[in-house]
Design a protein around this motif. Structure first.
Motif, PDB file in Angstrom:
ATOM      1  N   VAL A  68       0.469  -1.540  -3.646  1.00 47.61           N
ATOM      2  CA  VAL A  68      -0.548  -0.940  -4.512  1.00 47.61           C
ATOM      3  C   VAL A  68      -0.296  -1.330  -6.118  1.00 47.61           C
ATOM      4  O   VAL A  68      -1.754  -1.416  -6.872  1.00 47.61           O
ATOM      5  CB  VAL A  68      -0.293   0.763  -5.030  1.00 47.61           C
ATOM      6  N   SER A  71      -2.812  -4.841  -6.609  1.00 46.55           N
ATOM      7  CA  SER A  71      -4.282  -4.800  -7.032  1.00 46.55           C
ATOM      8  C   SER A  71      -4.768  -5.196  -7.823  1.00 46.55           C
ATOM      9  O   SER A  71      -5.342  -5.761  -8.531  1.00 46.55           O
ATOM     10  CB  SER A  71      -4.394  -3.453  -6.610  1.00 46.55           C
ATOM     11  N   LEU A 110      -0.937   4.797 -11.616  1.00 47.97           N
ATOM     12  CA  LEU A 110      -1.367   5.678 -10.595  1.00 47.97           C
ATOM     13  C   LEU A 110      -1.594   6.715 -10.541  1.00 47.97           C
ATOM     14  O   LEU A 110      -2.265   7.252 -10.078  1.00 47.97           O
ATOM     15  CB  LEU A 110       0.282   5.898 -10.398  1.00 47.97           C
ATOM     16  N   THR A 111      -2.023   7.321 -11.535  1.00 45.36           N
ATOM     17  CA  THR A 111      -2.808   8.207 -11.853  1.00 45.36           C
ATOM     18  C   THR A 111      -4.792   8.178 -12.740  1.00 45.36           C
ATOM     19  O   THR A 111      -4.954   8.266 -12.321  1.00 45.36           O
ATOM     20  CB  THR A 111      -2.547   9.203 -12.795  1.00 45.36           C
ATOM     21  N   GLN A 113      -8.435   6.892 -11.582  1.00 48.70           N
ATOM     22  CA  GLN A 113      -9.056   5.908 -10.159  1.00 48.70           C
ATOM     23  C   GLN A 113      -9.282   4.933 -10.455  1.00 48.70           C
ATOM     24  O   GLN A 113      -8.996   4.112  -9.294  1.00 48.70           O
ATOM     25  CB  GLN A 113     -10.326   6.581 -10.926  1.00 48.70           C
ATOM     26  N   THR A 115      -7.402   2.367 -10.885  1.00 45.04           N
ATOM     27  CA  THR A 115      -6.113   1.302  -9.519  1.00 45.04           C
ATOM     28  C   THR A 115      -6.694   1.212  -8.156  1.00 45.04           C
ATOM     29  O   THR A 115      -6.738   1.138  -7.452  1.00 45.04           O
ATOM     30  CB  THR A 115      -4.784   2.006 -10.140  1.00 45.04           C
ATOM     31  N   TRP A 116      -7.122   2.863  -7.920  1.00 45.73           N
ATOM     32  CA  TRP A 116      -6.687   3.058  -6.666  1.00 45.73           C
ATOM     33  C   TRP A 116      -8.537   2.155  -5.765  1.00 45.73           C
ATOM     34  O   TRP A 116      -8.192   2.216  -4.853  1.00 45.73           O
ATOM     35  CB  TRP A 116      -6.998   4.372  -5.921  1.00 45.73           C
ATOM     36  N   ARG A 117      -9.317   1.781  -7.122  1.00 47.12           N
ATOM     37  CA  ARG A 117     -10.979   1.212  -6.622  1.00 47.12           C
ATOM     38  C   ARG A 117     -10.769  -0.618  -7.137  1.00 47.12           C
ATOM     39  O   ARG A 117     -10.797  -0.859  -5.788  1.00 47.12           O
ATOM     40  CB  ARG A 117     -12.160   1.510  -7.696  1.00 47.12           C
ATOM     41  N   LEU A 119      -7.691  -1.369  -5.067  1.00 49.44           N
ATOM     42  CA  LEU A 119      -7.112  -1.525  -4.012  1.00 49.44           C
ATOM     43  C   LEU A 119      -7.826  -2.044  -3.322  1.00 49.44           C
ATOM     44  O   LEU A 119      -7.297  -2.503  -2.296  1.00 49.44           O
ATOM     45  CB  LEU A 119      -5.949   0.253  -4.529  1.00 49.44           C
ATOM     46  N   LEU A 120      -9.003  -0.729  -3.227  1.00 47.92           N
ATOM     47  CA  LEU A 120      -9.907  -0.696  -2.073  1.00 47.92           C
ATOM     48  C   LEU A 120     -10.557  -2.059  -2.192  1.00 47.92           C
ATOM     49  O   LEU A 120     -10.771  -2.833  -1.198  1.00 47.92           O
ATOM     50  CB  LEU A 120     -11.441   0.019  -2.685  1.00 47.92           C
TER      51      LEU A 120
END
Length: 406
Positions: A68, A71, A110-111, A113, A115-117, A119-120
């Motif tokens: 994660v 990314s 990790l909290t 948003q 970071t997860w975009r 990763l995607l």
């Protein structure tokens, strides 16, 4: 206006585009995309395999978290590479941890948003984008090379096809580079609430500055109306009384007539200035009527096609009016246009304006043509604009402003 993105560069005249650095910048963007994508695949595969194997003994979480976080590195590299085909670039949307130390940094990342975009985006890049980069490069350069090597009397049509593909390669490579950059910006650009505190303060200061300008404009309009205009009216009455005491045909009568004529012209100019500072038609009848009124007195013929479902909030309505006013002033001062058009519609909580002219083009914000002022006002309104102004014209200003009608 000098292009800021690969797609804007493709709107230039063919010779200007082909002799520019944009095809080469796009080629470098795709070539490095292949390298970064292949590296991302290696990291992901290694991290996932290690994480799944070690998950059995409850230590596999660390490699998965590493995947994660990797990314973030991929996204940082992508933002750096993006400057090859988008000169505006992107700022880093990650916020600073509130406490020092790795634990606070990890918890913050990790909290978020973003970071997860990231990763995607990295998953999409590893699974598809770098393959598409490679495919575009292979089609643009590998296919022509193969057709040239295999050319003989029976396959010469393929050689012609390969030559056509090679000649079109600057456009093929640049168009895909522009599309890839737009996709990257969709995932990696900062969203609302992700701007740093300093950038938020800059935005707030711009809003306060424009609001203070608007308040000062209203004060000047009031002072001119209640002060200078009333004094001119009083002076006109004084000249009228003086005329009663001067015999007809006297030399002073002609001078008095000239003074009255100049006073009337000054009065008309002042009334026009006051109307431009705070037009009553804007307050009474709204944006559409105000723009149409301004266009009717504009030195360049302007077609107004502005349709709105209602009245905008007063502050926003005023700002949009002066934005259109300033854009039209730029047309009169710099474009040499014979006609212009103001087109506006409301779509999905977005006011979309297009202001076009048939002038000589070449509008450049760096040259002080007024576009910088428009950009500053739009930033305060959370809006954005795009300008197409090739040398020789025409010029099109596309503006998008988020808004809600009552």
């Amino acid at each position: 206006m000098r292009p800021r993105t690969a797609w804007q560069a493709m709107t230039q005249r063919p010779l200007s585009f082909l002799t520019s650095t944009w095809p080469w910048r796009s080629l470098a963007y795709l070539a490095t995309g292949v390298v970064v994508g292949a590296a991302a695949v290696a990291v992901f595969v290694t991290g996932l395999v290690a994480g799944l194997i070690l998950l059995v003994v409850l230590v596999g979480v660390a490699p998965l978290v590493g995947v994660v976080l990797s990314s973030i590195t991929v996204a940082t590299v992508e933002r750096f590479r993006l400057r090859l085909v988008d000169l505006d670039g992107m700022s880093d949307p990650h916020r600073r941890p509130e406490e020092p130390g790795f634990r606070a940094w990890l918890s913050t990342r990790l909290t978020e948003q973003v970071t997860w975009r990231e990763l995607l985006f990295t998953l999409i890049s590893a699974a598809a984008l770098w393959w598409l980069d490679l495919l575009v490069l292979a089609f643009s350069f590998g296919l022509p090379a193969l057709t040239f090597q295999a050319v003989d009397s029976a396959t010469w049509p393929w050689a012609v096809f390969g030559a056509i593909v090679l000649l079109a390669s600057p456009y093929t490579v640049t168009s895909w580079a522009g599309a890839r950059a737009a996709l990257a910006r969709t995932f990696l650009a900062p969203r609302d609430g992700e701007l740093g505190e300093s950038l938020k303060e800059v935005h707030a200061s711009r809003v306060r500055l424009i609001d203070s300008f608007d308040a000062e404009r209203v004060r000047i309009e009031r002072d001119l109306h209640d002060g200078a205009q009333q004094r001119l009216v009083s002076l006109g009455m004084t000249l009228g009384l003086m005329r009663l005491d001067i015999p007809e045909g006297a030399p002073l009568a002609a001078q008095l007539t000239e003074a009255e004529s100049q006073l009337s012209a000054i009065h008309q100019e002042l009334r026009s200035l006051i109307r431009g500072l705070n037009p009553p038609v804007l307050a009474d009848h709204g944006l559409v009527a105000a723009v149409e009124d301004h266009a009717s007195r504009f030195p360049v013929p302007v077609t107004v096609d502005l349709r709105l479902p209602g009245r905008l909030p007063r502050q926003l309505e005023t700002n949009v009016y002066y934005l259109i006013n300033e854009a039209m002033t730029n047309i009169a001062r710099h474009s040499g246009a014979r006609s212009a058009k103001v087109h506006g519609r409301y779509h999905s909580d977005m006011l979309v304006l297009e202001i076009a002219d048939d002038g000589h083009g070449g509008a450049d914000p760096a040259a002080g043509t007024g576009l910088t002022g428009l950009a500053d006002r739009l930033i305060a309104l959370d809006g954005r604009m795009r300008v197409s102004s090739p040398t020789g014209g025409p010029t099109l200003l596309h503006v998008e402003i988020p808004c809600h009608f009552a």
